[in-house]
Write a protein that holds these residues in place. Structure first.
Motif, mmCIF file in Angstrom:
data_model
loop_
_atom_site.group_PDB
_atom_site.id
_atom_site.type_symbol
_atom_site.label_atom_id
_atom_site.label_comp_id
_atom_site.label_asym_id
_atom_site.label_seq_id
_atom_site.Cartn_x
_atom_site.Cartn_y
_atom_site.Cartn_z
ATOM 1 N N GLN A 48 47.925 54.126 45.698
ATOM 2 C CA GLN A 48 48.379 54.335 44.416
ATOM 3 C C GLN A 48 49.991 54.575 44.536
ATOM 4 O O GLN A 48 50.351 55.411 45.228
ATOM 5 C CB GLN A 48 47.939 55.550 43.437
ATOM 6 C CG GLN A 48 46.533 55.511 43.029
ATOM 7 C CD GLN A 48 46.066 56.546 42.253
ATOM 8 O OE1 GLN A 48 45.972 57.613 42.814
ATOM 9 N NE2 GLN A 48 45.775 56.339 40.797
ATOM 10 N N ARG B 92 51.944 52.902 32.356
ATOM 11 C CA ARG B 92 52.187 52.583 33.485
ATOM 12 C C ARG B 92 53.516 51.698 33.657
ATOM 13 O O ARG B 92 54.267 51.929 34.764
ATOM 14 C CB ARG B 92 51.148 51.691 33.928
ATOM 15 C CG ARG B 92 51.166 51.094 35.211
ATOM 16 C CD ARG B 92 49.712 50.472 35.698
ATOM 17 N NE ARG B 92 49.656 50.174 37.280
ATOM 18 C CZ ARG B 92 50.046 49.097 37.762
ATOM 19 N NH1 ARG B 92 50.598 48.292 37.121
ATOM 20 N NH2 ARG B 92 49.923 48.800 39.174
ATOM 21 N N ARG C 157 44.814 56.139 48.388
ATOM 22 C CA ARG C 157 44.049 55.230 47.331
ATOM 23 C C ARG C 157 45.012 54.074 46.948
ATOM 24 O O ARG C 157 44.720 53.410 45.859
ATOM 25 C CB ARG C 157 43.751 55.868 46.054
ATOM 26 C CG ARG C 157 42.262 56.818 46.543
ATOM 27 C CD ARG C 157 42.013 57.726 45.201
ATOM 28 N NE ARG C 157 40.874 58.449 45.732
ATOM 29 C CZ ARG C 157 40.512 59.695 45.020
ATOM 30 N NH1 ARG C 157 41.148 60.024 43.946
ATOM 31 N NH2 ARG C 157 39.495 60.383 45.229
ATOM 32 N N ASP D 67 50.984 54.161 38.973
ATOM 33 C CA ASP D 67 49.443 54.645 38.943
ATOM 34 C C ASP D 67 49.089 55.670 38.751
ATOM 35 O O ASP D 67 48.107 56.082 37.755
ATOM 36 C CB ASP D 67 48.848 53.755 40.290
ATOM 37 C CG ASP D 67 49.266 52.345 40.499
ATOM 38 O OD1 ASP D 67 48.709 51.406 39.503
ATOM 39 O OD2 ASP D 67 49.557 51.774 41.633
ATOM 40 N N LYS D 68 49.705 56.843 39.595
ATOM 41 C CA LYS D 68 49.236 58.175 39.444
ATOM 42 C C LYS D 68 49.482 58.635 37.943
ATOM 43 O O LYS D 68 48.924 59.260 37.265
ATOM 44 C CB LYS D 68 50.054 59.100 40.312
ATOM 45 C CG LYS D 68 49.444 58.585 41.900
ATOM 46 C CD LYS D 68 49.895 59.711 42.836
ATOM 47 C CE LYS D 68 49.444 59.459 44.273
ATOM 48 N NZ LYS D 68 48.294 59.723 44.383
ATOM 49 N N THR E 253 45.666 55.078 37.148
ATOM 50 C CA THR E 253 45.071 53.503 37.346
ATOM 51 C C THR E 253 45.091 53.571 38.731
ATOM 52 O O THR E 253 45.685 53.960 39.580
ATOM 53 C CB THR E 253 45.876 52.420 36.825
ATOM 54 O OG1 THR E 253 47.471 52.785 37.184
ATOM 55 C CG2 THR E 253 46.030 52.632 35.074
ATOM 56 N N TYR E 254 44.088 52.330 39.077
ATOM 57 C CA TYR E 254 44.046 51.786 40.388
ATOM 58 C C TYR E 254 44.135 50.307 40.382
ATOM 59 O O TYR E 254 44.013 49.726 39.289
ATOM 60 C CB TYR E 254 42.783 52.092 40.770
ATOM 61 C CG TYR E 254 41.989 53.443 41.258
ATOM 62 C CD1 TYR E 254 43.060 54.511 41.895
ATOM 63 C CD2 TYR E 254 40.900 53.999 40.877
ATOM 64 C CE1 TYR E 254 42.537 55.759 41.997
ATOM 65 C CE2 TYR E 254 40.684 55.098 41.119
ATOM 66 C CZ TYR E 254 41.361 56.066 41.818
ATOM 67 O OH TYR E 254 40.850 57.468 42.035
ATOM 68 N N THR F 223 41.234 55.272 36.370
ATOM 69 C CA THR F 223 40.603 55.854 37.508
ATOM 70 C C THR F 223 39.089 56.358 37.444
ATOM 71 O O THR F 223 38.353 56.449 38.182
ATOM 72 C CB THR F 223 41.322 57.459 37.903
ATOM 73 O OG1 THR F 223 41.609 57.741 36.468
ATOM 74 C CG2 THR F 223 42.588 56.664 38.524
ATOM 75 N N ILE G 234 52.634 53.535 47.782
ATOM 76 C CA ILE G 234 51.550 52.796 47.756
ATOM 77 C C ILE G 234 51.129 52.674 49.190
ATOM 78 O O ILE G 234 49.799 52.985 49.622
ATOM 79 C CB ILE G 234 51.730 51.319 47.199
ATOM 80 C CG1 ILE G 234 51.920 51.394 45.775
ATOM 81 C CG2 ILE G 234 50.430 50.518 47.507
ATOM 82 C CD1 ILE G 234 52.345 50.393 45.043
#
Length: 172
Positions: free
Chosen positions: A142, A117, A140, A146-147, A151-152, A104, A135
């Protein structure tokens, strides 16, 4: 000047659910092909020599092979995702669908974030895949995984060949 490299930051677009699902399906095909090598006894008809199905309805001799192949397959799958995310930010499916995993803060993903992840992916899948469907609704794109890992997943922008590009026409 056109020949200079661009110094401006590029605004990245978050990858949507369907593109990410397509990448995952491609990865499943890759993993499925690799997993087929974990069952070498099926290649030579090993079960046909020791077929006990005339006595029972379940082939008992297959149990040890399945018990060994499943954990090996799961470990291989985990290593596949973690190693490729940490090495290049992309699996084979992500490369084909032109998406990439980043942190992020915009940095590359490392091994720690990749493992986090992957574990988050298990958590996201447990409640009837609700964490993955998230998602679709997240601004975003995510998922819970991802949260959890910060990460994205972003689309990879196409690079323009600036040196050979024609200047825009006046009045166009």
């Amino acid at each position: 000047m056109l020949s200079e490299k661009r110094k401006d930051p590029i605004a990245l677009e978050f990858a949507g659910f369907w593109r990410r699902l397509g990448a995952f399906v491609i990865d499943l095909f890759v993993l499925g092909a690799a997993a087929s090598f974990l069952t070498p006894f099926h290649w030579f008809g090993f079960g046909n020599f020791f077929d006990l199905t005339t006595f029972i309805d379940f082939p008992i001799l297959a149990i040890p092979f399945v018990a060994i192949a499943n954990p090996i397959s799961a470990m291989f799958s985990g290593v596949y995702f973690v190693a490729l995310w940490a090495w290049h930010g992309q699996t084979l499916g992500m490369t084909i669908t032109a998406i990439k995993l980043i942190r992020t803060d915009g940095a590359d993903v490392d091994t720690g974030h990749s493992i986090t992840r992957l574990l988050g992916l298990v958590v996201a899948a447990l409640p009837l895949f609700l964490g993955l469907l998230w998602i679709v609704f997240d601004e975003r794109n995510q998922g819970w995984h991802d949260k959890i890992a910060s990460t994205y997943v972003v689309k990879i922008p196409r690079l323009l060949d600036v040196e050979n590009a024609e200047p825009p026409m006046a009045g166009a």
